[in-house]
Motif scaffolding. Structure first.
Motif, PDB file in Angstrom:
ATOM      1  N   GLY A  45       0.797  -1.217   0.000  1.00  0.00           N
ATOM      2  CA  GLY A  45       0.000   0.000   0.000  1.00  0.00           C
ATOM      3  C   GLY A  45       0.830   1.268   0.000  1.00  0.00           C
ATOM      4  O   GLY A  45       0.307   2.349  -0.236  1.00  0.00           O
ATOM      5  N   ASP A  46       2.121   1.131   0.309  1.00  0.00           N
ATOM      6  CA  ASP A  46       3.060   2.270   0.327  1.00  0.00           C
ATOM      7  C   ASP A  46       2.786   3.248   1.461  1.00  0.00           C
ATOM      8  O   ASP A  46       3.388   4.324   1.511  1.00  0.00           O
ATOM      9  CB  ASP A  46       3.049   3.044  -0.995  1.00  0.00           C
ATOM     10  CG  ASP A  46       3.492   2.199  -2.177  1.00  0.00           C
ATOM     11  OD1 ASP A  46       4.106   1.141  -1.953  1.00  0.00           O
ATOM     12  OD2 ASP A  46       3.220   2.593  -3.319  1.00  0.00           O
ATOM     13  N   GLY A  47       1.887   2.917   2.380  1.00  0.00           N
ATOM     14  CA  GLY A  47       1.574   3.814   3.480  1.00  0.00           C
ATOM     15  C   GLY A  47       2.225   3.335   4.769  1.00  0.00           C
ATOM     16  O   GLY A  47       2.258   2.137   5.069  1.00  0.00           O
ATOM     17  N   LEU A  48       2.755   4.282   5.542  1.00  0.00           N
ATOM     18  CA  LEU A  48       3.427   3.970   6.799  1.00  0.00           C
ATOM     19  C   LEU A  48       2.692   4.650   7.950  1.00  0.00           C
ATOM     20  O   LEU A  48       2.492   5.863   7.938  1.00  0.00           O
ATOM     21  CB  LEU A  48       4.878   4.446   6.776  1.00  0.00           C
ATOM     22  CG  LEU A  48       5.741   3.962   5.603  1.00  0.00           C
ATOM     23  CD1 LEU A  48       7.096   4.643   5.648  1.00  0.00           C
ATOM     24  CD2 LEU A  48       5.908   2.453   5.652  1.00  0.00           C
ATOM     25  N   THR A  49       2.301   3.875   8.954  1.00  0.00           N
ATOM     26  CA  THR A  49       1.705   4.431  10.162  1.00  0.00           C
ATOM     27  C   THR A  49       2.815   5.019  11.036  1.00  0.00           C
ATOM     28  O   THR A  49       4.008   4.788  10.795  1.00  0.00           O
ATOM     29  CB  THR A  49       0.973   3.346  10.960  1.00  0.00           C
ATOM     30  OG1 THR A  49       1.945   2.403  11.447  1.00  0.00           O
ATOM     31  CG2 THR A  49      -0.063   2.633  10.099  1.00  0.00           C
ATOM     32  N   PRO A  50       2.443   5.761  12.097  1.00  0.00           N
ATOM     33  CA  PRO A  50       3.471   6.258  13.025  1.00  0.00           C
ATOM     34  C   PRO A  50       4.341   5.158  13.622  1.00  0.00           C
ATOM     35  O   PRO A  50       5.496   5.395  13.951  1.00  0.00           O
ATOM     36  CB  PRO A  50       2.640   6.967  14.101  1.00  0.00           C
ATOM     37  CG  PRO A  50       1.449   7.476  13.355  1.00  0.00           C
ATOM     38  CD  PRO A  50       1.113   6.368  12.384  1.00  0.00           C
ATOM     39  N   ASP A  96       3.609  11.917  15.545  1.00  0.00           N
ATOM     40  CA  ASP A  96       2.197  12.226  15.287  1.00  0.00           C
ATOM     41  C   ASP A  96       1.904  12.362  13.799  1.00  0.00           C
ATOM     42  O   ASP A  96       1.007  13.102  13.401  1.00  0.00           O
ATOM     43  CB  ASP A  96       1.773  13.490  16.032  1.00  0.00           C
ATOM     44  CG  ASP A  96       2.550  14.716  15.589  1.00  0.00           C
ATOM     45  OD1 ASP A  96       3.486  14.580  14.763  1.00  0.00           O
ATOM     46  OD2 ASP A  96       2.224  15.826  16.061  1.00  0.00           O
ATOM     47  N   TYR A  97       2.648  11.629  12.971  1.00  0.00           N
ATOM     48  CA  TYR A  97       2.406  11.659  11.530  1.00  0.00           C
ATOM     49  C   TYR A  97       2.774  10.315  10.916  1.00  0.00           C
ATOM     50  O   TYR A  97       3.562   9.541  11.473  1.00  0.00           O
ATOM     51  CB  TYR A  97       3.209  12.780  10.857  1.00  0.00           C
ATOM     52  CG  TYR A  97       4.718  12.598  10.949  1.00  0.00           C
ATOM     53  CD1 TYR A  97       5.434  12.001   9.908  1.00  0.00           C
ATOM     54  CD2 TYR A  97       5.425  13.015  12.071  1.00  0.00           C
ATOM     55  CE1 TYR A  97       6.806  11.821   9.988  1.00  0.00           C
ATOM     56  CE2 TYR A  97       6.798  12.853  12.160  1.00  0.00           C
ATOM     57  CZ  TYR A  97       7.485  12.259  11.117  1.00  0.00           C
ATOM     58  OH  TYR A  97       8.853  12.083  11.212  1.00  0.00           O
ATOM     59  N   GLY A  98       2.160  10.041   9.774  1.00  0.00           N
ATOM     60  CA  GLY A  98       2.527   8.889   8.974  1.00  0.00           C
ATOM     61  C   GLY A  98       3.251   9.354   7.719  1.00  0.00           C
ATOM     62  O   GLY A  98       3.467  10.551   7.509  1.00  0.00           O
ATOM     63  N   LEU A  99       3.618   8.421   6.858  1.00  0.00           N
ATOM     64  CA  LEU A  99       4.336   8.742   5.632  1.00  0.00           C
ATOM     65  C   LEU A  99       3.850   7.842   4.496  1.00  0.00           C
ATOM     66  O   LEU A  99       3.307   6.755   4.740  1.00  0.00           O
ATOM     67  CB  LEU A  99       5.843   8.538   5.796  1.00  0.00           C
ATOM     68  CG  LEU A  99       6.604   9.496   6.709  1.00  0.00           C
ATOM     69  CD1 LEU A  99       8.012   8.970   6.971  1.00  0.00           C
ATOM     70  CD2 LEU A  99       6.670  10.882   6.092  1.00  0.00           C
ATOM     71  N   SER A 100       4.072   8.299   3.288  1.00  0.00           N
ATOM     72  CA  SER A 100       3.862   7.462   2.104  1.00  0.00           C
ATOM     73  C   SER A 100       5.072   7.592   1.184  1.00  0.00           C
ATOM     74  O   SER A 100       5.628   8.687   1.037  1.00  0.00           O
ATOM     75  CB  SER A 100       2.596   7.878   1.347  1.00  0.00           C
ATOM     76  OG  SER A 100       1.439   7.593   2.096  1.00  0.00           O
ATOM     77  N   LEU A 101       5.457   6.478   0.605  1.00  0.00           N
ATOM     78  CA  LEU A 101       6.538   6.439  -0.386  1.00  0.00           C
ATOM     79  C   LEU A 101       6.426   5.109  -1.120  1.00  0.00           C
ATOM     80  O   LEU A 101       6.275   4.065  -0.485  1.00  0.00           O
ATOM     81  CB  LEU A 101       7.914   6.540   0.292  1.00  0.00           C
ATOM     82  CG  LEU A 101       9.116   6.600  -0.655  1.00  0.00           C
ATOM     83  CD1 LEU A 101       9.212   7.971  -1.324  1.00  0.00           C
ATOM     84  CD2 LEU A 101      10.420   6.302   0.091  1.00  0.00           C
ATOM     85  N   PRO A 102       6.466   5.112  -2.462  1.00  0.00           N
ATOM     86  CA  PRO A 102       6.402   3.838  -3.184  1.00  0.00           C
ATOM     87  C   PRO A 102       7.485   2.871  -2.731  1.00  0.00           C
ATOM     88  O   PRO A 102       8.624   3.266  -2.492  1.00  0.00           O
ATOM     89  CB  PRO A 102       6.606   4.255  -4.649  1.00  0.00           C
ATOM     90  CG  PRO A 102       6.112   5.670  -4.695  1.00  0.00           C
ATOM     91  CD  PRO A 102       6.508   6.264  -3.374  1.00  0.00           C
ATOM     92  N   ARG A 103       7.106   1.596  -2.624  1.00  0.00           N
ATOM     93  CA  ARG A 103       8.051   0.602  -2.126  1.00  0.00           C
ATOM     94  C   ARG A 103       9.295   0.471  -3.001  1.00  0.00           C
ATOM     95  O   ARG A 103      10.369   0.116  -2.498  1.00  0.00           O
ATOM     96  CB  ARG A 103       7.359  -0.761  -2.002  1.00  0.00           C
ATOM     97  CG  ARG A 103       6.529  -0.924  -0.750  1.00  0.00           C
ATOM     98  CD  ARG A 103       7.365  -0.995   0.516  1.00  0.00           C
ATOM     99  NE  ARG A 103       8.239  -2.137   0.547  1.00  0.00           N
ATOM    100  CZ  ARG A 103       7.904  -3.332   0.999  1.00  0.00           C
ATOM    101  NH1 ARG A 103       6.680  -3.555   1.453  1.00  0.00           N
ATOM    102  NH2 ARG A 103       8.776  -4.321   1.019  1.00  0.00           N
ATOM    103  N   PHE A 231      -3.902   6.053  -0.966  1.00  0.00           N
ATOM    104  CA  PHE A 231      -2.803   6.734  -0.291  1.00  0.00           C
ATOM    105  C   PHE A 231      -2.121   7.672  -1.284  1.00  0.00           C
ATOM    106  O   PHE A 231      -1.420   7.214  -2.211  1.00  0.00           O
ATOM    107  CB  PHE A 231      -1.787   5.732   0.249  1.00  0.00           C
ATOM    108  CG  PHE A 231      -2.327   4.788   1.295  1.00  0.00           C
ATOM    109  CD1 PHE A 231      -3.497   5.061   1.981  1.00  0.00           C
ATOM    110  CD2 PHE A 231      -1.650   3.618   1.601  1.00  0.00           C
ATOM    111  CE1 PHE A 231      -3.991   4.194   2.956  1.00  0.00           C
ATOM    112  CE2 PHE A 231      -2.117   2.746   2.572  1.00  0.00           C
ATOM    113  CZ  PHE A 231      -3.297   3.029   3.250  1.00  0.00           C
ATOM    114  N   PRO A 232      -2.298   8.979  -1.156  1.00  0.00           N
ATOM    115  CA  PRO A 232      -1.667   9.938  -2.079  1.00  0.00           C
ATOM    116  C   PRO A 232      -0.149   9.895  -1.982  1.00  0.00           C
ATOM    117  O   PRO A 232       0.416   9.717  -0.896  1.00  0.00           O
ATOM    118  CB  PRO A 232      -2.217  11.287  -1.600  1.00  0.00           C
ATOM    119  CG  PRO A 232      -3.437  10.958  -0.805  1.00  0.00           C
ATOM    120  CD  PRO A 232      -3.154   9.646  -0.170  1.00  0.00           C
TER     121      PRO A 232
END
Length: 425
Positions: A45-50, A96-103, A231-232
């Motif tokens: 999903g390329d999304g990262l939780t805290p 207090d933030y997550g991140l997104s980045l293509p795998r 996930f943008p």
């Protein structure tokens, strides 16, 4: 070419690269063998939780926006006629933030970070099997072949030797299977598909989850356990995908591509999706410690190879990197021990540490998986659960596994207590 080391790591995904980095930082001679050549694509999903962001902070990997890391504020949940936003909690133990980045970029950056930290990361090496001592059965290394740019194995087989091998070889778990470590059939498993789609909302600062996935005609009896995500990625696209869950340990026999097309047609018009970028790709998701033991003499399982994916939300990156930390702690303790028995006991403590860390929470996840397989439970949860601030205060922490383990508010204390009293298995 050097083929002996203190530790051989199989795979240079999040778990393998983190393990290689941690071990090298502790002074171990580490060789990590990655079958592909970076950058390489990975279904995710390329999304990262805290929780995952914290693991990146622990290895000292910088995540500036100019390098493609897209921060997000929290989760937007849609279902049962509700559309609610849940900001990441302001906790002492997590950012207090997550991140997104293509795998493709994410894994490459981690491998480079491991190299910079002193690990010998070798791309284009397909590990074909474990080497065992004929008398004791202990794992003493691996055999591997080179791979070309197309993934074809070439050349002669090479033997790599080390007192410790860490298998971070993903959902295929080839090494574990070769040693007879079979998948537990009573643990949940997921199936996910994803692609990239152009959208003008690519800089949106929320990770969006859709809780209503229908199998065919849209009605309560056809509501599936799972969710869709958007996930943008800040590059003109979003990672768009869908996953379903099976509590019985067998992948659900569903056309996930058709499910995703139906969901997008009915539920995501406001994203103004344009052209699809690349194919729709799918993968199985091993959950809740579905492969054990996590340690046999000379070998540790890390990440997907040990079924370390969260059954509540399908996240695996944070737990693979956490396992890498624990594996390193066990290796350091083993090095400091003075007798062979003490050294082996220290290595074996890795499996116990992982159960102490995650076993209770994953057992709760197994109960959750059995419940949400019932369409009526899913319907009631989305229709009434999302409407209750009190319920969602607890549920948002539970699903994301982001809570204060010591102190915090009532929801943190309740979740912490539940994970401690729930038996690990």
């Amino acid at each position: 070419m050097r083929t002996e080391a203190d530790v051989i790591v199989i795979g240079a995904g999040p778990g393998g690269s983190a393990a290689a980095y941690y071990l090298a930082q502790e002074g171990f001679d580490v060789i990590a063998l990655e079958k592909s050549h970076f950058p390489r694509e990975k279904v995710c999903g390329d999304g990262l939780t805290p929780r995952a962001v914290r693991e990146l902070q622990l290895i000292g990997l910088e995540t500036p926006r100019e390098d493609g890391w897209i921060p997000n504020k929290g989760l937007r949940m849609i279902g049962g006629g509700h559309r609610l936003e849940f900001p990441w909690h302001d906790l002492e133990s997590f950012p207090d933030y997550g991140l997104s980045l293509p795998r493709a970029a994410f894994d490459h950056k981690l491998a480079q970070h491991a190299r910079a930290g002193g690990a010998d990361v070798r791309e284009g090496w397909f590990v074909t099997g474990a080497v065992r001592d004929e008398r004791s059965g202990r794992v003493t290394g691996v055999t591997a072949k080179r791979t070309d740019a197309n993934g074809r194995k070439v050349g002669e087989e090479v033997t790599y030797s080390a007192p410790l091998v860490i298998a971070a070889d993903g959902v295929s778990a080839r090494i574990a299977l070769g040693l007879g470590i079979e998948r537990k059939k009573n643990r949940p498993i997921g199936v996910a598909v994803r692609t990239y789609i152009e959208t003008p909302r690519d800089t949106e600062e929320w990770m969006e989850g859709h809780l209503e996935i229908w199998d065919g005609e849209r009605g309560a009896s056809n509501l599936l356990p799972g969710y869709g995500w958007i996930f943008p990625l800040g590059d003109g696209t979003a990672n768009v995908g869908l996953g379903t869950l099976s509590a019985k340990g067998m992948p659900p026999k569903l056309d996930h591509r058709a499910l995703m097309a139906d969901w997008l047609e009915h539920s995501a018009a406001d994203w103004e999706f344009g052209d699809q970028v690349g194919d729709i790709k799918g993968a199985a998701i091993p959950m809740a410690f579905n492969r054990q033991p996590h340690y046999v003499p000379g070998l540790m399982l890390v990440g997907d190879s040990g079924g370390m994916v969260n059954p509540f939300n399908g996240e695996g990156i944070a737990y693979a990197m956490q396992a890498a930390r624990r594996a390193t702690e066990a290796a350091v303790a083993s090095r400091a021990a003075t007798t062979a028995e003490q050294k082996e006991a220290a290595l074996a403590s890795y499996a116990r540490m992982m159960k102490d860390d995650l076993g209770g929470y994953y057992t709760m996840g197994r109960v959750f998986a059995n419940l949400v397989e019932h369409p009526s439970v899913m319907r009631l949860s989305t229709r009434y659960g999302l409407a209750s601030p009190l319920v969602m205060e607890f549920t948002s922490r539970l699903l994301a596994d982001v809570y204060e383990p010591r102190g915090g508010n009532w929801a943190d204390k309740l979740l912490s207590a539940l994970t401690k009293i729930t038996p690990a298995a």
